[in-house]
Design a protein around this motif. Structure first.
Motif, PDB file in Angstrom:
ATOM      1  N   UNK A  87       0.862  -1.187   0.000  1.00 63.37           N
ATOM      2  CA  UNK A  87       0.000   0.000   0.000  1.00 63.37           C
ATOM      3  C   UNK A  87       0.895   1.231   0.000  1.00 63.37           C
ATOM      4  N   UNK A  88       0.288   2.384   0.204  1.00 56.15           N
ATOM      5  CA  UNK A  88       1.051   3.634   0.244  1.00 56.15           C
ATOM      6  C   UNK A  88       2.153   3.581   1.298  1.00 56.15           C
ATOM      7  N   UNK A 396       5.304  11.108  -0.360  1.00 56.16           N
ATOM      8  CA  UNK A 396       4.855  11.197   1.030  1.00 56.16           C
ATOM      9  C   UNK A 396       5.972  11.531   2.011  1.00 56.16           C
ATOM     10  N   UNK A 397       7.220  11.232   1.645  1.00 51.23           N
ATOM     11  CA  UNK A 397       8.342  11.506   2.547  1.00 51.23           C
ATOM     12  C   UNK A 397       9.632  11.471   1.747  1.00 51.23           C
ATOM     13  N   UNK A 419       6.229   7.100  -1.765  1.00 45.95           N
ATOM     14  CA  UNK A 419       5.043   7.657  -2.395  1.00 45.95           C
ATOM     15  C   UNK A 419       3.800   6.822  -2.203  1.00 45.95           C
ATOM     16  N   UNK A 420       2.701   7.373  -2.647  1.00 44.90           N
ATOM     17  CA  UNK A 420       1.427   6.665  -2.594  1.00 44.90           C
ATOM     18  C   UNK A 420       1.369   5.548  -3.624  1.00 44.90           C
ATOM     19  N   UNK A 421       2.369   5.469  -4.503  1.00 46.15           N
ATOM     20  CA  UNK A 421       2.408   4.428  -5.535  1.00 46.15           C
ATOM     21  C   UNK A 421       3.029   3.130  -5.035  1.00 46.15           C
ATOM     22  N   UNK A 422       3.195   3.000  -3.706  1.00 50.79           N
ATOM     23  CA  UNK A 422       3.699   1.786  -3.069  1.00 50.79           C
ATOM     24  C   UNK A 422       5.196   1.561  -3.323  1.00 50.79           C
TER      25      UNK A 422
END
Length: 435
Positions: A87-88, A396-397, A419-422
């Motif tokens: 997941x993210x 995300x970071x 990222x949110x793209x895992x």
């Protein structure tokens, strides 16, 4: 009867004509398709398959094939990608030697990767499953590479867990020595910010003044409170309240002396962590305020020497502040530099940076906006390089490895992004991308 007979004959003739026309068209079409396929096969057979395919892609710049091909191409600074997260990926953290990277993923798992070579095709990692229902939002290393502090969000509120490994028991038969045990929860704190989420987790080893070098953690909530924790014991060392409606983030200086917070307003508040002679934290007191921005500060970071703070604001500027001042004599922090944010949309409107982080040598600022990643010169604020689509979703970071990571027969400075793209991606610095 005769008219009826004539009508029947005409109907039969008309039907025959229609059938002849339909079948004639069918056979002509089939023959045309066979001829076309035959010609195509002759072309393919006469030349290598890869060349006409490449020519076809280049001749149609708007085709799906080109988009897919472009996405596969790596940015010159793109070193490698960590896949396998379910997941993210919400947060990441390097250990001080740069050889271990911990990630916090929405699939309820913390993964700790061993980075023996940043260009490896695969990486060994340790998997830590959080308690059921837990949603990891951030992670940080403890005193050693085998201890981890995890911020977790659940329906009942936010929690902090500290995982550590038990030392393996000595075995009489060394040939059958057991594998190292999985990390266990050493301490846990629940509802640390009531039911508010922990949005950032900042970690450092306290070395300022009489500090004893212990790991200290600052958890920043989406409300207005920030809590300071002792990494090994989970003891609360101090609390501060920004009184600014809503926090954006908070950070601890590398030497463990200051805490700074970006919140709803344009001002940045700074607190000092005061240490006792025995090395323990005595108090946390507010000492200064950074005033100068005209709109909310979106992110900040400390310089490696802990004497400066870099801020980015919605007013379209970035500022470098000198906080090495005699604040006890009412000396205010000074603005050393003001840079315009160089990121603009197609209409020329200045955009905001979501996050920023400075390299260990203090020369390069890594900044993000959605899926975009940029490298800026910390001295001039100029763009060194841009990865317009560093991730397939929002970043995300991001974090710099504190020291060089092996890549082949050399060590290089590495930036990691999640990222949110895992995915987690590794990046070189602009100067290191050149042969």
């Amino acid at each position: 009867m005769e008219p009826t007979f004539l009508i029947a004959i005409l109907s039969i003739l008309l039907g025959a004509i229609i059938i002849f026309v339909v079948f004639g068209n069918y056979f002509r079409k089939t023959r045309s398709e066979i001829d076309s396929l035959s010609k195509t096969s002759e072309i393919v057979d006469s030349k290598p398959a890869s060349k006409p395919q490449q020519k076809k892609l280049n001749s149609k710049p708007h085709s799906h094939g080109v988009d897919k091909d472009l996405n596969k191409r790596h940015h010159p600074l793109d070193l490698n990608t960590l896949k396998g997260h379910g997941d993210s990926v919400n947060g990441l953290s390097f250990f001080s030697d740069g050889r271990s990277l911990a990630t916090a993923c929405s699939d309820g798992v913390v993964r700790v990767f061993k980075l023996d070579d940043v260009s490896s095709k695969s990486f060994k990692f340790l998997r830590i499953n959080l308690p059921p229902g837990g949603h990891p939002t951030a992670v940080a290393f403890g005193d050693v590479a085998s201890s981890y502090i995890v911020a977790c969000e659940a329906l009942v509120g936010s929690s902090l867990y500290m995982y550590g490994e038990e030392k393996p028991k000595p075995s009489a038969d060394t040939k059958q020595q057991a594998k190292l045990p999985l990390p266990e929860i050493k301490w846990q704190q629940h509802k640390v910010h009531d039911k508010r989420a922990i949005i950032t987790l900042s970690r450092t080893s306290a070395t300022h003044g009489s500090a004893d070098g212990s790991t200290i953690i600052a958890s920043c909530s989406e409300g207005t409170d920030i809590v300071l924790w002792h990494g090994s014991t989970g003891k609360i060392l101090g609390n501060v309240d920004t009184n600014q409606l809503k926090n954006t983030m908070a950070a601890i200086s590398p030497n463990g002396r200051f805490i700074a917070a970006a919140a709803f307003t344009a001002d940045v508040k700074v607190w000092e962590i005061v240490y006792s002679k025995d090395g323990s934290v005595k108090e946390v007191s507010r000492v200064m305020q950074l005033k100068g921005h005209k709109s909310a500060v979106t992110w900040l970071c400390f310089s490696p020497d802990s004497e400066q703070i870099i801020t980015s604001s919605k007013d379209g500027t970035m500022r470098v502040w000198n906080i090495n001042v005699r604040y006890h004599l009412d000396e205010d922090p000074k603005t050393l530099k003001v840079f315009p944010v160089p990121l603009k949309d197609s209409n020329g409107t200045t955009l905001n940076y979501d996050r920023l982080s400075i390299s260990p040598d203090g020369r390069i600022l890594a900044v993000t906006h959605g899926p975009l990643l940029q490298w800026l010169c910390a001295e001039t604020g100029q763009i060194l390089d841009t990865a317009a689509k560093a991730h397939d979703g929002d970043i995300t970071d991001l974090a710099w490895a504190p020291s060089g990571i092996p890549m082949g027969d050399k060590k290089i400075t590495v930036l990691a992004t999640s990222g949110t793209d895992k995915k987690v991606k590794f990046w070189a610095t602009p100067s290191q991308s050149q042969p």
